[in-house]
Design a protein around this motif. Structure first.
Motif, PDB file in Angstrom:
ATOM      1  N   ILE A 100      37.246  47.213  25.537  1.00 30.78           N
ATOM      2  CA  ILE A 100      38.148  48.253  26.027  1.00 30.78           C
ATOM      3  C   ILE A 100      38.525  47.970  27.477  1.00 30.78           C
ATOM      4  N   ARG A 101      37.541  47.571  28.302  1.00 37.09           N
ATOM      5  CA  ARG A 101      37.810  47.269  29.708  1.00 37.09           C
ATOM      6  C   ARG A 101      38.117  45.784  29.842  1.00 37.09           C
ATOM      7  N   ILE A 102      39.241  45.477  30.499  1.00 36.47           N
ATOM      8  CA  ILE A 102      39.636  44.080  30.689  1.00 36.47           C
ATOM      9  C   ILE A 102      39.789  43.800  32.183  1.00 36.47           C
ATOM     10  N   THR A 103      39.626  42.539  32.552  1.00 36.95           N
ATOM     11  CA  THR A 103      39.788  42.109  33.940  1.00 36.95           C
ATOM     12  C   THR A 103      41.255  41.788  34.189  1.00 36.95           C
ATOM     13  N   VAL A 104      41.804  42.317  35.294  1.00 37.39           N
ATOM     14  CA  VAL A 104      43.201  42.069  35.649  1.00 37.39           C
ATOM     15  C   VAL A 104      43.282  41.562  37.082  1.00 37.39           C
ATOM     16  N   ILE A 105      44.366  40.860  37.391  1.00 40.57           N
ATOM     17  CA  ILE A 105      44.615  40.351  38.742  1.00 40.57           C
ATOM     18  C   ILE A 105      45.800  41.108  39.324  1.00 40.57           C
ATOM     19  N   LEU A 106      45.610  41.652  40.536  1.00 39.96           N
ATOM     20  CA  LEU A 106      46.676  42.363  41.240  1.00 39.96           C
ATOM     21  C   LEU A 106      47.206  41.467  42.354  1.00 39.96           C
ATOM     22  N   GLU A 107      48.532  41.352  42.448  1.00 38.43           N
ATOM     23  CA  GLU A 107      49.163  40.495  43.456  1.00 38.43           C
ATOM     24  C   GLU A 107      50.136  41.316  44.280  1.00 38.43           C
ATOM     25  N   CYS A 108      50.187  41.021  45.575  1.00 41.03           N
ATOM     26  CA  CYS A 108      51.078  41.743  46.488  1.00 41.03           C
ATOM     27  C   CYS A 108      52.534  41.496  46.087  1.00 41.03           C
ATOM     28  N   THR A 109      53.299  42.569  45.945  1.00 38.14           N
ATOM     29  CA  THR A 109      54.698  42.428  45.542  1.00 38.14           C
ATOM     30  C   THR A 109      55.559  41.925  46.693  1.00 38.14           C
ATOM     31  N   SER A 110      55.181  42.221  47.926  1.00 39.18           N
ATOM     32  CA  SER A 110      55.965  41.792  49.077  1.00 39.18           C
ATOM     33  C   SER A 110      55.776  40.302  49.362  1.00 39.18           C
ATOM     34  N   CYS A 111      54.551  39.810  49.283  1.00 36.65           N
ATOM     35  CA  CYS A 111      54.266  38.397  49.569  1.00 36.65           C
ATOM     36  C   CYS A 111      54.850  37.469  48.513  1.00 36.65           C
ATOM     37  N   SER A 112      54.876  37.918  47.246  1.00 32.58           N
ATOM     38  CA  SER A 112      55.397  37.060  46.183  1.00 32.58           C
ATOM     39  C   SER A 112      56.912  36.914  46.276  1.00 32.58           C
ATOM     40  N   ARG A 167      45.690  38.594  46.658  1.00 36.13           N
ATOM     41  CA  ARG A 167      45.326  38.908  45.280  1.00 36.13           C
ATOM     42  C   ARG A 167      44.000  39.636  45.240  1.00 36.13           C
ATOM     43  N   TYR A 168      43.897  40.595  44.333  1.00 36.33           N
ATOM     44  CA  TYR A 168      42.670  41.339  44.085  1.00 36.33           C
ATOM     45  C   TYR A 168      42.333  41.237  42.603  1.00 36.33           C
ATOM     46  N   LEU A 185      48.596  49.384  42.302  1.00 32.85           N
ATOM     47  CA  LEU A 185      47.761  50.099  43.248  1.00 32.85           C
ATOM     48  C   LEU A 185      48.189  49.770  44.673  1.00 32.85           C
ATOM     49  N   LEU A 186      47.936  50.702  45.580  1.00 29.77           N
ATOM     50  CA  LEU A 186      48.216  50.500  46.990  1.00 29.77           C
ATOM     51  C   LEU A 186      46.971  49.896  47.632  1.00 29.77           C
ATOM     52  N   LYS A 187      47.040  48.605  48.011  1.00 30.42           N
ATOM     53  CA  LYS A 187      45.903  47.879  48.575  1.00 30.42           C
ATOM     54  C   LYS A 187      46.339  47.242  49.901  1.00 30.42           C
ATOM     55  N   PHE A 188      45.354  46.856  50.719  1.00 33.37           N
ATOM     56  CA  PHE A 188      45.655  46.226  52.004  1.00 33.37           C
ATOM     57  C   PHE A 188      45.978  44.751  51.800  1.00 33.37           C
ATOM     58  N   CYS A 189      47.065  44.291  52.397  1.00 32.35           N
ATOM     59  CA  CYS A 189      47.470  42.883  52.339  1.00 32.35           C
ATOM     60  C   CYS A 189      47.213  42.278  53.719  1.00 32.35           C
ATOM     61  N   PRO A 190      46.288  41.300  53.833  1.00 36.58           N
ATOM     62  CA  PRO A 190      46.002  40.706  55.137  1.00 36.58           C
ATOM     63  C   PRO A 190      47.150  39.865  55.677  1.00 36.58           C
ATOM     64  N   PHE A 191      48.056  39.399  54.824  1.00 29.10           N
ATOM     65  CA  PHE A 191      49.182  38.580  55.271  1.00 29.10           C
ATOM     66  C   PHE A 191      50.320  39.446  55.801  1.00 29.10           C
TER      67      PHE A 191
END
Length: 63
Positions: free
Chosen positions: A7-19, A29-30, A45-51
């Motif tokens: 039921i629970r799957i692993t996903v990768i989140l990528e910054c939309t602005s950097c891409s 990426r998170y 999700l709203l996450k911090f982007c170090p770049f």
């Protein structure tokens, strides 16, 4: 007991602005998990982007 599919799957989140921005120094990426039954659509999700040095929207990408 567990069924055949997890039921629970692993996903990768990528910054939309950097891409989109080619002048960026990198891509933020998170890695997280989501419940497939509660969230069938792509996760954002709203996450911090170090770049970008600020909080940006990170969207789920294909593996």
């Amino acid at each position: 007991m567990a069924k055949g599919k997890d039921i629970r799957i692993t996903v990768i989140l990528e910054c939309t602005s950097c891409s989109v921005n080619k002048e960026s120094r990198g891509i933020s990426r998170y890695i997280t998990q989501k419940n497939r039954h509660n969230t069938p659509s792509r996760l954002e999700l709203l996450k911090f982007c170090p770049f970008c040095c600020k909080h940006m929207i990170h969207a789920e990408i294909k593996k």
